[in-house]
Design a protein around this motif. Structure first.
Motif, PDB file in Angstrom:
ATOM      1  N   ILE A   1      42.916  37.830  55.026  1.00  0.00           N
ATOM      2  CA  ILE A   1      42.316  38.590  53.930  1.00  0.00           C
ATOM      3  C   ILE A   1      40.924  38.039  53.646  1.00  0.00           C
ATOM      4  O   ILE A   1      40.750  36.833  53.456  1.00  0.00           O
TER       5      ILE A   1
ATOM      6  N   CYS B   1      38.694  36.572  49.043  1.00  0.00           N
ATOM      7  CA  CYS B   1      39.864  36.220  48.224  1.00  0.00           C
ATOM      8  C   CYS B   1      39.535  35.443  46.960  1.00  0.00           C
ATOM      9  O   CYS B   1      40.439  35.047  46.229  1.00  0.00           O
TER      10      CYS B   1
ATOM     11  N   PHE C   1      40.824  42.125  43.972  1.00  0.00           N
ATOM     12  CA  PHE C   1      41.955  42.559  44.768  1.00  0.00           C
ATOM     13  C   PHE C   1      42.276  41.584  45.900  1.00  0.00           C
ATOM     14  O   PHE C   1      43.443  41.399  46.246  1.00  0.00           O
ATOM     15  N   GLY C   2      41.283  40.963  46.493  1.00  0.00           N
ATOM     16  CA  GLY C   2      41.561  40.005  47.561  1.00  0.00           C
ATOM     17  C   GLY C   2      42.474  38.895  47.083  1.00  0.00           C
ATOM     18  O   GLY C   2      43.439  38.523  47.757  1.00  0.00           O
TER      19      GLY C   2
ATOM     20  N   VAL D   1      43.140  42.456  56.059  1.00  0.00           N
ATOM     21  CA  VAL D   1      42.651  43.176  54.890  1.00  0.00           C
ATOM     22  C   VAL D   1      41.165  42.879  54.742  1.00  0.00           C
ATOM     23  O   VAL D   1      40.768  41.775  54.375  1.00  0.00           O
TER      24      VAL D   1
ATOM     25  N   ASN E   1      38.485  43.094  52.646  1.00  0.00           N
ATOM     26  CA  ASN E   1      38.327  43.316  51.207  1.00  0.00           C
ATOM     27  C   ASN E   1      36.939  42.987  50.674  1.00  0.00           C
ATOM     28  O   ASN E   1      36.524  43.542  49.660  1.00  0.00           O
TER      29      ASN E   1
ATOM     30  N   GLN F   1      32.858  44.724  57.518  1.00  0.00           N
ATOM     31  CA  GLN F   1      34.183  45.151  57.970  1.00  0.00           C
ATOM     32  C   GLN F   1      34.212  45.307  59.484  1.00  0.00           C
ATOM     33  O   GLN F   1      35.168  44.875  60.144  1.00  0.00           O
TER      34      GLN F   1
ATOM     35  N   LEU G   1      39.137  48.096  52.815  1.00  0.00           N
ATOM     36  CA  LEU G   1      39.041  48.491  51.417  1.00  0.00           C
ATOM     37  C   LEU G   1      37.902  49.483  51.241  1.00  0.00           C
ATOM     38  O   LEU G   1      36.730  49.153  51.442  1.00  0.00           O
TER      39      LEU G   1
END
Length: 285
Positions: free
Chosen positions: A9, A12, A16-17, A82, A84, A112, A134
């Motif tokens: 991920i 973070c 949301f991360g 993910v 994010n 991304q 995301l």
């Protein structure tokens, strides 16, 4: 657990991360939590996360080394990525400078892609995985004062759909997760940067939009803990999402559902209004 997943991920340190990492840890999964400054991940480390430094704007060679370091700690696996990391660039389309536009796309969109290029070889080799990019409800409509952010999130949705079609035969699923407004720090300073230039003639439209976002900050309707739990369930086909097929675009939030439906209804109405003209452009033969 027999179906324990390995998560990677990005972003973070907050929002949301951070919540997705916690939700995945709560399910007993292995979570590799990353941020540009891993010192901000100490609470996740204390809960059992593997913490790694990762800047999504780093070079391909650097990101490949980071992924190699990560897989050396996860038995060579990454089951769920993910993507994010991201932020809001607030300002009119004309107001945003070339450098500001480049910077937001470098993180929100090209970042991304950078991580996807680094991780997909692992998923191709293991013949399976999930890539979650995301996006945002902002990818469904252009908002005054946030057009470049909206554009970056619309790009995430289109690339996710294309990538999904390219890797489905390898057992890899791709989804663009599109949250509405959740009560995180995403609209606060550091996550929402304002364009340096201000054009007086545009103030009427842009100030109203910015004022609405300012008023929404920390008053958003979405609960990030509930949103993260749904995301984790959806990406693992567990819990509330058991038996559901992951869609190409997954809206999260009551407001996201309503805004997206409104956008589709508006586009459909315009297409019907213009239908006769639109469809009168084919060759006569």
């Amino acid at each position: 657990m027999s179906d324990q997943k390995v998560w990677l991920i990005t972003g973070c340190s907050s929002g949301f991360g951070h919540e997705i990492a916690l939700a995945a840890l709560n399910q007993g999964d292995i979570v590799v939590a990353t941020a540009r400054d891993p010192r901000k991940l100490s609470d996740l480390a204390a809960k059992g996360a593997v913490v790694e430094q990762l800047d999504v704007t780093a070079s391909d060679a650097s990101l490949a080394e980071t992924v190699k370091s990560i897989t050396s700690k996860t038995n060579g696996r990454i089951d769920i990525l993910v993507n994010n990391a991201g932020y809001v660039l607030s300002g009119g389309v004309e107001e945003c400078s070339r450098d500001e536009v480049k910077a937001v796309f470098e993180t929100n969109f090209f970042g991304q892609l950078n991580v996807i290029r680094a991780v997909l070889p692992v998923m191709r080799e293991q013949r399976g995985g999930v890539v979650a990019n995301l996006g945002s409800i902002a990818g469904w409509y252009g908002m005054a004062g946030a057009g470049l952010y909206c554009a970056s999130k619309a790009c995430a949705a289109m690339v996710s759909e294309s990538l999904g079609a390219e890797v489905a035969h390898l057992g890899i699923k791709v989804v663009c997760i599109e949250p509405g407004y959740f009560r995180t720090n995403f609209l606060a300073g550091g996550h929402r940067l304002r364009a340096q230039n201000a054009i007086e003639e545009l103030r009427e439209a842009i100030d109203a939009a910015n004022g609405a976002l300012d008023a929404y900050n920390h008053n958003q309707p979405g609960d990030p803990v509930k949103g993260a739990k749904l995301i984790v369930d959806a990406l693992t086909s567990r819990g509330s999402c058991k038996g559901f097929e992951l869609p190409p675009r997954l809206l999260i939030g009551t407001d996201a559902y309503g805004m997206a439906m409104g956008s589709m209804d508006s586009h459909k109405a315009n297409m019907e209004l213009w239908k006769d003209l639109i469809t009168a452009t084919d060759h006569d033969a």
